[in-house]
Enzyme design. Sequence first.
Site, mmCIF file in Angstrom:
data_model
loop_
_atom_site.group_PDB
_atom_site.id
_atom_site.type_symbol
_atom_site.label_atom_id
_atom_site.label_comp_id
_atom_site.label_asym_id
_atom_site.label_seq_id
_atom_site.Cartn_x
_atom_site.Cartn_y
_atom_site.Cartn_z
ATOM 1 N N GLY A 11 1.011 -1.357 -0.211
ATOM 2 C CA GLY A 11 0.067 0.086 0.208
ATOM 3 C C GLY A 11 0.772 1.066 -0.087
ATOM 4 N N THR A 140 4.837 2.277 6.293
ATOM 5 C CA THR A 140 4.110 1.743 6.014
ATOM 6 C C THR A 140 2.368 3.005 6.787
ATOM 7 O OG1 THR A 140 2.590 0.218 7.255
ATOM 8 C CG2 THR A 140 4.217 0.023 8.033
ATOM 9 N N ASP A 142 0.668 1.740 8.335
ATOM 10 C CA ASP A 142 -0.138 1.315 10.133
ATOM 11 C C ASP A 142 1.310 1.048 10.779
ATOM 12 O OD1 ASP A 142 -1.884 -0.220 7.679
ATOM 13 O OD2 ASP A 142 -1.001 -1.819 7.507
ATOM 14 N N MET A 188 -7.700 2.870 8.483
ATOM 15 C CA MET A 188 -6.940 1.677 7.583
ATOM 16 C C MET A 188 -5.812 0.710 9.093
ATOM 17 S SD MET A 188 -6.153 2.164 3.530
ATOM 18 C CE MET A 188 -7.078 1.858 2.700
ATOM 19 N N GLY A 189 -5.508 0.257 8.289
ATOM 20 C CA GLY A 189 -4.383 -0.353 10.143
ATOM 21 C C GLY A 189 -3.904 -1.692 9.571
ATOM 22 N N ARG A 190 -5.272 -2.915 9.192
ATOM 23 C CA ARG A 190 -5.074 -4.016 9.860
ATOM 24 C C ARG A 190 -5.838 -4.634 10.418
ATOM 25 N NH1 ARG A 190 -1.278 -5.273 4.785
ATOM 26 N NH2 ARG A 190 -2.485 -5.706 3.430
ATOM 27 N N GLU A 245 -10.946 -0.869 11.259
ATOM 28 C CA GLU A 245 -10.816 -1.868 10.120
ATOM 29 C C GLU A 245 -10.816 -3.048 10.291
ATOM 30 O OE1 GLU A 245 -8.669 -1.184 6.041
ATOM 31 O OE2 GLU A 245 -7.052 -2.159 6.883
ATOM 32 N N GLN A 301 -6.479 8.415 3.216
ATOM 33 C CA GLN A 301 -5.704 8.585 4.610
ATOM 34 C C GLN A 301 -4.102 8.162 4.089
ATOM 35 O OE1 GLN A 301 -7.012 5.905 7.058
ATOM 36 N NE2 GLN A 301 -8.108 4.888 5.724
ATOM 37 N N ARG A 302 -3.959 7.344 2.778
ATOM 38 C CA ARG A 302 -2.125 6.686 3.194
ATOM 39 C C ARG A 302 -2.601 7.862 1.398
ATOM 40 N NH1 ARG A 302 -3.701 0.535 0.466
ATOM 41 N NH2 ARG A 302 -3.988 1.821 -1.602
HETATM 42 O O1 F6P Z 1 -1.215 -2.031 4.231
HETATM 43 C C1 F6P Z 1 -1.530 -1.287 4.004
HETATM 44 C C2 F6P Z 1 -2.830 -0.432 3.597
HETATM 45 O O2 F6P Z 1 -3.036 0.415 3.453
HETATM 46 C C3 F6P Z 1 -3.854 -1.271 4.922
HETATM 47 O O3 F6P Z 1 -3.694 -0.169 6.409
HETATM 48 C C4 F6P Z 1 -5.080 -1.705 3.878
HETATM 49 O O4 F6P Z 1 -5.310 -2.474 4.835
HETATM 50 C C5 F6P Z 1 -4.688 -2.199 3.219
HETATM 51 O O5 F6P Z 1 -3.386 -1.135 3.067
HETATM 52 C C6 F6P Z 1 -5.653 -1.740 1.795
HETATM 53 O O6 F6P Z 1 -4.804 -2.744 0.910
HETATM 54 P P1 F6P Z 1 -5.293 -2.541 -0.513
HETATM 55 O O7 F6P Z 1 -4.614 -0.888 -1.144
HETATM 56 O O8 F6P Z 1 -4.463 -3.603 -1.828
HETATM 57 O O9 F6P Z 1 -7.126 -2.293 -0.695
#
Ligand code: F6P
Length: 408
Positions: A11, A140, A142, A188-190, A245, A301-302
């Site tokens: 990401g 990251t 995360d 986000m942040g898994r 999330e 956010q990213r």
């Molecule tokens: O690994 C970074 C991240 O932004 C996580 O926070 C998020 O769950 C994931 O990527 C989302 O991934 P994608 O954009 O591939 O759906």
Amino acid sequence: MKRIIVGQSGGPTAVINSSIVGVYQKAKELGIEKVYGMVYGIEGFLDENIIDLDDYLADDNNIELLKRTPSAFLGSCRYKLPPFAEAKEVYKKIFKILEKNDIDGFFYIGGNDSMDTVKMLSDYAKENNKKQVFMGIPKTIDNDLSITDHCPGYGSAAKYIATSIKEIIRDNASFGVKKPTVCIVEIMGRHAGWLTAAAALAKDDTCEGVDAIYLPEIPFDIDKFVKKIEKLATEKKSIVIAVSEGIVNKDGNFICEIGAGEKKVDAFGHKQLSGCAKTLADIIASKTGLKTRAIELSTLQRSATHIASLTDIEEAINVGAVAVEGANNGKTGMMVVMEREKTKNYKINYQLYDIHSIANVERKVPREWICTKHNKMKDPFLKYVTPLIKGELIPIYKDGTPVHLVRK
Ligand code: F6P
């Protein structure tokens, strides 16, 4: 080193491109002849999708633009290298492309999954007496890489979240109605709550802050959540909640999967987590009759480079530069880590660390930093995160919107 290549993976973050700047500038300073970029990470590299970064970065104005450009300038991928025993031809192909282009340094900007690629390739090179060196450059939002104090990308995402939530709180408090609106913000942040915890920064003399923060580290109880909202509704005119999330119930099931069916998984087996704010907003609306709103910050956010943290930008540049310096001194199979000095003023020292301790490992928020009674973050977390969001780099505007550097 004579010729090196840099790639981006996983990401994106608001400052992932600043690490390219760090790699490029340090390589030039060391007299390295060529700096290539792999387009779409290792996946693109396997198709020999390679560009010469001089075509873009020899111009200082473009360096300034790149620092202000969101997303992965080179393109990214979520590609898992298969184990050597299962796919010898993939490794042979990678080294053939490296040898053909006379590349002796490989730099990969990514998170814990991407560090797996650095680990696999550096192990292969060592076992097969290859001359190429492989270095990991952390990034990251995360913030879940182990060993390092924090990860480039996190500070800027945290700054965006704090800023946006302050604005959301203002908006949500506009109406002087008898019953509050419940606004649930999904972050986000898994499986790690670092980024959601940053919602705690949305509090100062002018802002009351969020009413509760829910992290994946603590099992989520829907009944308790409904009761908490019902109580808050008797006390307040506006309710704003931050949820990760990745929140799960006591059985380990994702809240975002309730009623939505199983989520799709990527090459590393990660589910695409999204929708828990909507799920919770619907539950609250039906159980309490209150007006609700679900806000999923999602990729905003990213990618919010317009409000990136200058500290974060500078650190992202530094980790790129330190990786090149280390590799030029013969280091391989390592990632740059940041170590915070235990002094009053915030200061970071950069070190190299064995990639085996970092690849595929997820670092969670320490339990002692989470107040489970009030669903808030404790002071040590605020002390940890505050320096990371400081400073701004003003975008370069044209006709009212920020300009970016884009591959041709
Ligand atoms: O690994 C970074 C991240 O932004 C996580 O926070 C998020 O769950 C994931 O990527 C989302 O991934 P994608 O954009 O591939 O759906």
